[in-house]
Design an enzyme around this catalytic site. Sequence first.
Site, PDB file in Angstrom:
ATOM      1  N   GLY A 141      -0.056   4.575  28.950  1.00  0.00           N
ATOM      2  CA  GLY A 141       0.838   4.424  27.813  1.00  0.00           C
ATOM      3  C   GLY A 141       2.248   4.802  28.213  1.00  0.00           C
ATOM      4  O   GLY A 141       2.447   5.603  29.134  1.00  0.00           O
ATOM      5  N   GLN A 177      10.803   7.403  26.941  1.00  0.00           N
ATOM      6  CA  GLN A 177      10.506   7.755  28.335  1.00  0.00           C
ATOM      7  C   GLN A 177      11.287   6.905  29.332  1.00  0.00           C
ATOM      8  O   GLN A 177      11.309   7.233  30.522  1.00  0.00           O
ATOM      9  CB  GLN A 177       9.008   7.618  28.619  1.00  0.00           C
ATOM     10  CG  GLN A 177       8.159   8.619  27.852  1.00  0.00           C
ATOM     11  CD  GLN A 177       6.701   8.476  28.202  1.00  0.00           C
ATOM     12  OE1 GLN A 177       6.013   7.652  27.606  1.00  0.00           O
ATOM     13  NE2 GLN A 177       6.233   9.232  29.176  1.00  0.00           N
ATOM     14  N   CYS A 223       0.952  12.816  31.345  1.00  0.00           N
ATOM     15  CA  CYS A 223       2.095  12.092  30.796  1.00  0.00           C
ATOM     16  C   CYS A 223       2.978  11.646  31.953  1.00  0.00           C
ATOM     17  O   CYS A 223       3.242  12.441  32.855  1.00  0.00           O
ATOM     18  CB  CYS A 223       2.875  13.010  29.859  1.00  0.00           C
ATOM     19  SG  CYS A 223       4.310  12.230  29.114  1.00  0.00           S
ATOM     20  N   LEU A 224       3.430  10.400  31.941  1.00  0.00           N
ATOM     21  CA  LEU A 224       4.277   9.902  33.030  1.00  0.00           C
ATOM     22  C   LEU A 224       5.582  10.691  33.139  1.00  0.00           C
ATOM     23  O   LEU A 224       6.193  10.725  34.199  1.00  0.00           O
ATOM     24  CB  LEU A 224       4.572   8.410  32.838  1.00  0.00           C
ATOM     25  CG  LEU A 224       3.360   7.491  32.988  1.00  0.00           C
ATOM     26  CD1 LEU A 224       3.757   6.044  32.701  1.00  0.00           C
ATOM     27  CD2 LEU A 224       2.729   7.612  34.367  1.00  0.00           C
ATOM     28  N   HIS A 274      -0.696  10.257  21.248  1.00  0.00           N
ATOM     29  CA  HIS A 274       0.210  10.793  22.275  1.00  0.00           C
ATOM     30  C   HIS A 274       1.534  10.012  22.287  1.00  0.00           C
ATOM     31  O   HIS A 274       2.614  10.605  22.306  1.00  0.00           O
ATOM     32  CB  HIS A 274      -0.493  10.709  23.639  1.00  0.00           C
ATOM     33  CG  HIS A 274       0.321  11.138  24.821  1.00  0.00           C
ATOM     34  ND1 HIS A 274      -0.053  12.184  25.639  1.00  0.00           N
ATOM     35  CD2 HIS A 274       1.476  10.649  25.348  1.00  0.00           C
ATOM     36  CE1 HIS A 274       0.859  12.326  26.601  1.00  0.00           C
ATOM     37  NE2 HIS A 274       1.787  11.400  26.452  1.00  0.00           N
ATOM     38  N   GLU A 275       1.433   8.676  22.259  1.00  0.00           N
ATOM     39  CA  GLU A 275       2.644   7.844  22.336  1.00  0.00           C
ATOM     40  C   GLU A 275       3.466   7.928  21.054  1.00  0.00           C
ATOM     41  O   GLU A 275       4.696   7.933  21.097  1.00  0.00           O
ATOM     42  CB  GLU A 275       2.282   6.392  22.652  1.00  0.00           C
ATOM     43  CG  GLU A 275       1.558   6.177  23.974  1.00  0.00           C
ATOM     44  CD  GLU A 275       2.244   6.813  25.160  1.00  0.00           C
ATOM     45  OE1 GLU A 275       3.482   6.911  25.168  1.00  0.00           O
ATOM     46  OE2 GLU A 275       1.539   7.236  26.101  1.00  0.00           O
ATOM     47  N   HIS A 319       5.660  10.863  21.087  1.00  0.00           N
ATOM     48  CA  HIS A 319       6.889  10.682  21.875  1.00  0.00           C
ATOM     49  C   HIS A 319       8.034  10.165  21.006  1.00  0.00           C
ATOM     50  O   HIS A 319       9.193  10.503  21.246  1.00  0.00           O
ATOM     51  CB  HIS A 319       6.667   9.664  23.002  1.00  0.00           C
ATOM     52  CG  HIS A 319       6.146  10.258  24.277  1.00  0.00           C
ATOM     53  ND1 HIS A 319       6.817  11.231  24.969  1.00  0.00           N
ATOM     54  CD2 HIS A 319       5.031   9.992  24.998  1.00  0.00           C
ATOM     55  CE1 HIS A 319       6.133  11.547  26.065  1.00  0.00           C
ATOM     56  NE2 HIS A 319       5.033  10.809  26.101  1.00  0.00           N
TER      57      HIS A 319
HETATM   58 ZN    ZN Z   1       3.533  10.913  27.488  1.00  0.00          ZN
END
Ligand code: ZN
Length: 189
Positions: free
Chosen positions: A46, A51, A99-100, A141-142, A145
């Site tokens: 995701g 991000q 998480c990226l 999660h997304e 963000h």
């Molecule tokens: Zn993340």
Amino acid sequence: MSVLPIVTYDDEVLRKEAEPVNKNSEEVQKLIDDMFDTMYNSDGVGLAAPQIGELRRIFVADADAMSEEGEGPQMGPIAMINPEITFQGGDEVAMDEGCLSIPGVNASVKRPEKIVVSYLDRDFNEQELEIDGWWARVIQHETDHLDGILFLDHLSMFKRKLLGSKLNEIAEGRADIAYPVVPKKAEQK
Ligand code: ZN
């Protein structure tokens, strides 16, 4: 289509609330394509627009590979615009998240196992989805963000403290990261 550099912890753009997207455009479609490229390039499941430094309420996700392991539903790649979680229910389940923007850091996070989410798809059609398993987790999660929330915020102070030195490495630009990231500003070092 292109791979964009990912913003890492603890850049302030990750802590801001993203703006709703009201109009479709070539630019929005290109952004979504680039977000998919960026997500796949970094082996993510995701990626939310903040991000990559865009404060817009868009995320892309593809959690099918993880769903297979957990026998969850298969959805294919999905882009969600202006997602709103309208229901959270079922048991609170703990699962390992990463998480990226926080590379190399994983922690067990408790979230409701079932959600209903309403959103615009990439053609700007209104959709509603009831889902559980890995997909429900990724969508939560997304969506977090888009409100400036990171999975770290769901951890106890104690657990977060244990991750402190790894988080500092990322924040100071010393972490070894296998995909393009936005370099840290000199004054942060
Ligand atoms: Zn993340």
